[in-house]
Design a protein around this motif. Structure first.
Motif, short mmCIF file in Angstrom:
data_model
loop_
_atom_site.label_atom_id
_atom_site.label_comp_id
_atom_site.label_asym_id
_atom_site.label_seq_id
_atom_site.Cartn_x
_atom_site.Cartn_y
_atom_site.Cartn_z
N LYS A 123 -54.92 -1.58 -20.67
CA LYS A 123 -54.34 -2.12 -19.45
C LYS A 123 -53.08 -1.37 -19.04
O LYS A 123 -52.82 -1.17 -17.85
CB LYS A 123 -54.02 -3.60 -19.63
CG LYS A 123 -55.18 -4.51 -19.29
CD LYS A 123 -55.57 -4.39 -17.83
CE LYS A 123 -56.67 -5.35 -17.45
NZ LYS A 123 -57.09 -5.16 -16.03
N LEU A 156 -55.94 -6.84 -5.43
CA LEU A 156 -57.18 -6.70 -6.19
C LEU A 156 -58.39 -7.15 -5.39
O LEU A 156 -59.51 -6.67 -5.61
CB LEU A 156 -57.08 -7.49 -7.49
CG LEU A 156 -56.02 -6.99 -8.48
CD1 LEU A 156 -55.88 -7.95 -9.66
CD2 LEU A 156 -56.36 -5.59 -8.98
N LYS A 193 -55.35 0.08 -10.40
CA LYS A 193 -54.97 0.11 -11.81
C LYS A 193 -53.56 -0.45 -12.02
O LYS A 193 -53.32 -1.19 -12.97
CB LYS A 193 -55.06 1.54 -12.34
CG LYS A 193 -56.49 2.07 -12.43
CD LYS A 193 -56.52 3.50 -12.94
CE LYS A 193 -57.96 4.01 -13.01
NZ LYS A 193 -58.03 5.41 -13.49
N GLY A 241 -53.72 -4.14 -11.52
CA GLY A 241 -54.35 -4.74 -12.69
C GLY A 241 -53.39 -4.88 -13.86
O GLY A 241 -53.38 -5.89 -14.56
N ASN A 267 -50.93 -7.64 -13.00
CA ASN A 267 -51.63 -8.93 -13.11
C ASN A 267 -51.79 -9.34 -14.57
O ASN A 267 -51.62 -10.51 -14.92
CB ASN A 267 -52.99 -8.83 -12.43
CG ASN A 267 -53.56 -10.18 -12.06
OD1 ASN A 267 -52.84 -11.06 -11.59
ND2 ASN A 267 -54.84 -10.36 -12.27
N TYR A 268 -52.11 -8.39 -15.41
CA TYR A 268 -52.25 -8.65 -16.85
C TYR A 268 -50.91 -9.11 -17.44
O TYR A 268 -50.86 -10.02 -18.27
CB TYR A 268 -52.74 -7.38 -17.55
CG TYR A 268 -53.05 -7.54 -19.01
CD1 TYR A 268 -54.26 -8.11 -19.42
CD2 TYR A 268 -52.16 -7.12 -19.99
CE1 TYR A 268 -54.57 -8.24 -20.77
CE2 TYR A 268 -52.46 -7.25 -21.34
CZ TYR A 268 -53.66 -7.81 -21.72
OH TYR A 268 -53.96 -7.96 -23.06
#
Length: 466
Positions: A278, A318, A350, A353, A356-357
């Motif tokens: 990630k 996203l 990316k 993401g 968000n993670y």
């Protein structure tokens, strides 16, 4: 506060985790029976997926039949089944405990839990009979020209329908009084929190009919025909092409070079692979951008409103990469969102993401842990804490309670304050460590520790200047 209430109720009513708590009271009306929802991705530290609201119900995307009657007539309100009421009560008496009284086969099941609020709530279950849904699918097809359906199919996103919800049967007011014992945490709240004080009272009114938790079933759609999946299946996709169900991972799969999934070090191995995958994109950032990203992450750790704003912006990226306007009035988020706005599509996805993670991981931690993480950044001990948490996770502590011994040198900090800060943060995740290296852990420690590991990893990465 609403999230804490719904999480506790959902966990007590369904320890298996199939009952999904509603996180925001503003979204609760979008998780009622027949509402359509999308699923968030799973992670190692959040194995039960959350769901995203949509603005549509199943009725909204169905075609009218030959008789041109409303689809709503096919499942009248009186056919939505009600169950017996459930009463959830809790009180504060020095220690905090709660009780759940749930009628099961004419008997009462009583479960106790620790909680820090005062009040009671009456709940009722609303559900759509599966037979009614089966009948509906034979009479009405999905409108494949509906703009929402077309966008979902283009992006190959899965779709779920809410078939059961737990709702408040009467208006309820909850109150919580937070008072930190000891001066250390109180100082941190004064230093980092926008509230400025730890001794504060919160209250929330849950209106009658408010959705507390829900269950879903996945839809599959082919040329307008649709069906529901009664039993959860991993990786099956909603939209079917040429009669073939395509498979898709919602969570990150980790593989070694031989193609086998990596669990060589238990769940720790999978977690490390997931985290590195990630955050690999962050290695492409300049030092200046490291500082920009870190500034925004620290801001959302202090301020829940900023946390929600950044979450919504990133989810919008996203979902609709080409149509997002990433604007904000917050100076703490402006530079980050401006950077994302100017980033090309593939790289943008990316980066979004990875952010968000990070928000997923931070959201699994308590408010006090976030303050301790901010203090750890200032004390420059995040990397040492990361090594300590990794060592603990290496003992495979998931799904059980127990004890273990670890290298006491990992607890050796230059100042006693740093050690106390670290042990307090670990204890909030369910692990109690003594100076000699002996440790005790609770059954649910793994998920919280895994989220703490991911949080420490990204804070350590972004705080490096070279």
């Amino acid at each position: 506060m609403f999230k804490k209430v719904t999480q506790t109720i959902a966990k007590q009513m369904d320890p298996k985790g199939e009952l999904i708590p509603v996180y925001s009271i503003l979204d609760q009306e979008h998780f009622r029976p027949l509402c359509l929802v999308r699923r968030k991705g799973k992670t190692i530290f959040r194995p039960t997926p959350g769901y995203l609201r949509t603005e549509y119900s199943l009725y909204d995307v169905l075609l009218l039949g030959e008789d041109k009657t409303s689809t709503e007539l096919l499942i009248p309100a009186e056919d939505v089944q009600d169950s017996s009421q459930v009463t959830f009560t809790h009180h504060v008496d020095g220690r905090v405990e709660g009780k759940l009284h749930l009628p099961v086969n004419s008997a009462n099941t009583e479960v106790s839990t620790r909680w820090s609020k005062e009040g009671s709530i009456k709940l009722e279950k609303k559900s759509i009979p599966v037979a009614k849904l089966e009948s509906l699918k034979t009479e009405r097809k999905i409108n494949m020209n509906h703009s929402f359906i077309k966008q979902l199919k283009k992006k190959q996103q899965n779709l779920y329908v809410v078939h059961e919800s737990i709702q408040a049967s009467e208006e309820t007011n909850y109150e919580e009084y937070n008072k930190t014992e000891g001066s250390f945490m109180a100082q941190l709240y004064a230093k980092f929190s926008t509230q400025g004080s730890r001794g504060c009272k919160h209250s929330i009114t849950i209106p009658k009919g408010c959705t507390i938790a829900f269950r879903t079933m996945q839809l599959t759609i082919e040329d307008g025909s649709w069906c529901i999946h009664h039993f959860p299946e991993e990786n099956i996709q909603t939209f079917v092409s040429d009669g073939i169900h395509h498979f898709r991972e919602d969570n990150i799969q980790v593989f070694e070079s031989d193609g086998k999934q990596c669990f060589s070090h238990g769940k720790l191995g999978a977690l490390e692979k997931e985290v590195k995958a990630k955050y690999q994109i962050f290695s492409m950032l300049s030092v200046d951008l490291y500082a920009t990203f870190l500034k925004s992450i620290k801001a959302v750790m202090r301020n829940r409103n900023l946390f929600q704003e950044l979450t919504q912006k990133v989810e919008a990226v996203l979902d609709e990469t080409d149509n997002c306007e990433l604007k904000t009035e917050s100076p703490d988020l402006k530079d980050l969102l401006h950077t994302l706005q100017d980033t090309p599509g593939d790289l943008l996805l990316k980066l979004a993401g990875a952010i968000n993670y990070t928000l997923y991981a931070l959201d699994e931690l308590t408010e006090d842990q976030l303050l301790l993480l901010l203090e750890s950044l200032e004390e420059d001990i995040v990397f040492q804490q990361l090594k300590l948490v990794k060592s603990i996770l290496g003992h495979d502590i998931q799904d059980m309670e127990g004890c273990f011994s670890m290298d006491a040198s990992l607890l050796s900090f230059s100042q006693e304050k740093e050690q106390k800060l670290t042990t307090a943060m670990l204890e909030m995740s369910g692990v109690k460590i003594q100076k000699n290296g002996s440790a005790e852990y609770k059954q649910e420690a793994f998920s919280s520790l895994a989220a703490l590991y991911a949080s420490l990893y990204v804070l350590d990465l972004l705080s490096k200047s070279d």
